[in-house]
Design an enzyme around this catalytic site. Structure first.
Site, PDB file in Angstrom:
ATOM      1  N   ASP A   1       2.496   1.639   2.269  1.00  0.00           N
ATOM      2  CA  ASP A   1       3.213   1.478   3.537  1.00  0.00           C
ATOM      3  C   ASP A   1       2.262   1.392   4.724  1.00  0.00           C
ATOM      4  O   ASP A   1       2.630   0.918   5.803  1.00  0.00           O
ATOM      5  CB  ASP A   1       4.196   2.631   3.747  1.00  0.00           C
ATOM      6  CG  ASP A   1       5.320   2.527   2.737  1.00  0.00           C
ATOM      7  OD1 ASP A   1       5.123   2.972   1.592  1.00  0.00           O
ATOM      8  OD2 ASP A   1       6.366   1.955   3.077  1.00  0.00           O
TER       9      ASP A   1
ATOM     10  N   ARG B   1      14.534  -1.949   2.756  1.00  0.00           N
ATOM     11  CA  ARG B   1      13.432  -0.986   2.712  1.00  0.00           C
ATOM     12  C   ARG B   1      12.207  -1.659   2.101  1.00  0.00           C
ATOM     13  O   ARG B   1      12.265  -2.810   1.702  1.00  0.00           O
ATOM     14  CB  ARG B   1      13.841   0.253   1.900  1.00  0.00           C
ATOM     15  CG  ARG B   1      14.554  -0.133   0.600  1.00  0.00           C
ATOM     16  CD  ARG B   1      14.391   0.841  -0.473  1.00  0.00           C
ATOM     17  NE  ARG B   1      13.016   0.945  -0.893  1.00  0.00           N
ATOM     18  CZ  ARG B   1      12.383   0.033  -1.629  1.00  0.00           C
ATOM     19  NH1 ARG B   1      12.982  -1.080  -2.026  1.00  0.00           N
ATOM     20  NH2 ARG B   1      11.123   0.193  -1.966  1.00  0.00           N
ATOM     21  N   GLY B   2      11.103  -0.879   1.978  1.00  0.00           N
ATOM     22  CA  GLY B   2       9.857  -1.460   1.506  1.00  0.00           C
ATOM     23  C   GLY B   2       9.117  -2.038   2.704  1.00  0.00           C
ATOM     24  O   GLY B   2       9.711  -2.762   3.520  1.00  0.00           O
ATOM     25  N   ALA B   3       7.836  -1.703   2.812  1.00  0.00           N
ATOM     26  CA  ALA B   3       7.093  -2.020   4.039  1.00  0.00           C
ATOM     27  C   ALA B   3       7.193  -3.493   4.466  1.00  0.00           C
ATOM     28  O   ALA B   3       7.553  -3.789   5.615  1.00  0.00           O
ATOM     29  CB  ALA B   3       5.637  -1.582   3.881  1.00  0.00           C
TER      30      ALA B   3
ATOM     31  N   ASN C   1       1.592   5.934   0.726  1.00  0.00           N
ATOM     32  CA  ASN C   1       2.681   5.333  -0.068  1.00  0.00           C
ATOM     33  C   ASN C   1       3.704   6.418  -0.365  1.00  0.00           C
ATOM     34  O   ASN C   1       3.543   7.580   0.026  1.00  0.00           O
ATOM     35  CB  ASN C   1       2.114   4.717  -1.359  1.00  0.00           C
ATOM     36  CG  ASN C   1       3.115   3.810  -2.052  1.00  0.00           C
ATOM     37  OD1 ASN C   1       3.764   2.979  -1.419  1.00  0.00           O
ATOM     38  ND2 ASN C   1       3.283   3.974  -3.354  1.00  0.00           N
TER      39      ASN C   1
HETATM   40  O1  MRU Z   1      10.908   4.549   1.550  1.00  0.00           O
HETATM   41  P1  MRU Z   1      10.725   3.185   0.963  1.00  0.00           P
HETATM   42  O2  MRU Z   1      11.625   2.917  -0.189  1.00  0.00           O
HETATM   43  O3  MRU Z   1      10.790   2.103   2.018  1.00  0.00           O
HETATM   44  O4  MRU Z   1       9.243   3.231   0.409  1.00  0.00           O
HETATM   45  C1  MRU Z   1       8.703   2.098  -0.202  1.00  0.00           C
HETATM   46  C2  MRU Z   1       7.353   2.314  -0.748  1.00  0.00           C
HETATM   47  O5  MRU Z   1       6.797   3.381  -0.683  1.00  0.00           O
HETATM   48  C3  MRU Z   1       6.660   1.107  -1.294  1.00  0.00           C
HETATM   49  O6  MRU Z   1       5.790   1.468  -2.308  1.00  0.00           O
HETATM   50  C4  MRU Z   1       5.873   0.454  -0.161  1.00  0.00           C
HETATM   51  O7  MRU Z   1       6.728   0.165   0.910  1.00  0.00           O
HETATM   52  C5  MRU Z   1       5.191  -0.763  -0.576  1.00  0.00           C
HETATM   53  S1  MRU Z   1       6.355  -2.076  -0.758  1.00  0.00           S
HETATM   54  C6  MRU Z   1       5.578  -3.490  -1.224  1.00  0.00           C
END
Ligand code: MRU
Length: 374
Positions: free
Chosen positions: A244, A53-55, A254
């Site tokens: 994101d 996960r995480g963008a 986000n």
């Molecule tokens: O749903 P997730 O856990 O994938 O969400 C992640 C976030 O909201 C992060 O803040 C975002 O992806 C930035 S990661 C560098």
């Protein structure tokens, strides 16, 4: 990033030279388990189930997902099918599309037999580029932290609030929001991080706290609603969050709850920064609130909590009465006017169309935006 003192990335090529390794983030911090992805279906499942996960990391996994698909079948049809399946895995983080487009653009002109190798090369480059971007974000934001540290008395720490996990677990390494924090800490600048727990999935309490702990960065996990109170009492010097998807006008999408932190920061004169790697920028959209697709996730994420019991077992419990309707909006949009600055790999810039266009004249989504407008 360090796990148990050992340096590692969040994604790697396995020793067989073709399958792809990731950490299963659904079992962290209770267990450190690795998952091997052997097909585009595996990659899609890992993204949709949030094992990964995480963008930025979603983008990297999707890039390798295309490579895995092309390894089996290099045809146009296979490319189109894997592209579509991976793209649908999660809707909000634009890095997914960015990475799929980048790999597709490299492989499309090639004969089918050469496409897999080219896709692997591009996926590896995307991973290395992510690390370089995060290093630059860290360097560019460091002066912001240093300036606050210089005003502190008796070596008091700079208190930084963050939301969700925009750390190394959300990227290939270092993280976006956490890159300047790790850099400051490693350079001996006292920093302390307030970590929003980040319901419903608790990425802050589970993942950000885990990685800060692994790196030895002082931190305190707080309930999601505590940030405003801490800001009113002067206990937060700055906020740094990830994103994101950020529109060409600087609206920041986000994890759900980010907007409320931005409002509280504005009300209390606390600077609110967003760490924005360029692959998260989407010039094809301008009004974030109206245009960014907000992922709706399973009600079970809200109705249950998973944690470790006193006996050491990891269990889920239900925390909502049976039959109560539940909604689970996974992201929100913070309007550009609430953002003090965007920390990009090309410097800290205003959250505005002018500043973004000046900093990223060559961004691929600007071309897409032009084509869409014609
Ligand atoms: O749903 P997730 O856990 O994938 O969400 C992640 C976030 O909201 C992060 O803040 C975002 O992806 C930035 S990661 C560098």
């Amino acid at each position: 990033m360090r796990i148990g003192g050992i340096e590692t990335r969040s994604i790697w090529l396995e020793p067989d030279g073709w399958s792809v390794g990731i950490f299963d983030q659904t079992v962290l911090p209770w267990r450190v388990e690795r998952v091997t992805l052997r097909s585009a279906t595996d990659a899609t499942h890992a993204i949709a189930s949030m094992q990964t996960r995480g963008a930025p990391l979603i983008g990297a996994v999707a890039a390798y997902g295309l490579a895995l698909a092309l390894r089996e079948d290099g045809s146009d049809a296979a490319l189109a099918s894997a592209y579509g399946t991976l793209l649908a895995a999660r809707p909000t983080a634009v890095n997914l599309k960015w990475a799929l487009d980048a790999v597709s653009a490299d492989v499309r002109p090639l004969p089918p037999a050469q496409r897999a190798d080219a896709a692997y090369r591009r996926a590896a480059a995307i991973c290395d580029e992510d690390v370089a971007i995060n290093q630059a974000i860290g360097r560019n934001a460091l002066p912001l932290i240093e300036a606050i540290a210089a005003r502190k008395r008796d070596g008091a720490p700079v208190n930084i609030l963050t939301h969700c996990n925009a750390g190394w677990l959300a990227t290939v390494d270092l993280g976006t929001a956490t890159a300047p924090i790790y850099l400051a800490h490693d350079r001996g600048i006292p920093v302390h991080v307030f970590v929003d727990e980040t319901r419903p999935r608790n990425q802050g309490a589970l993942l950000t706290a885990f990685e800060l702990g692994q790196h030895g960065v002082p931190h305190t996990v707080i309930a999601d609603n505590a940030g405003g109170h801490l800001m009113q009492h002067g206990q937060v010097d700055m906020v740094i969050v990830g994103t994101d998807r950020t529109t060409g006008h600087g609206d920041v999408c986000n994890k759900i709850g980010t907007y409320l932190k931005a409002l509280a920061a504005k009300d209390n004169g606390v600077p609110f920064y967003v760490a924005l790697p360029s692959p998260t920028l989407d010039f094809s959209l301008s009004d974030g609130i109206a245009e960014i697709p907000i992922e709706q996730r399973s009600a079970a994420e809200v109705t249950t909590m998973t944690g470790r019991t006193t006996s050491g077992a990891v269990e889920s419990i239900t925390i909502v009465p049976d039959g109560s309707p539940v909604a689970n909006h996974a992201f929100d949009v913070t309007p550009a006017r609430l953002v003090t600055g965007l920390i990009t790999e090309r410097g800290v810039i205003a959250a505005s169309r002018e500043a973004l266009e000046r900093a990223f004249p060559d961004h691929p989504s600007r071309q897409q935006a032009r084509v869409a407008a014609e």
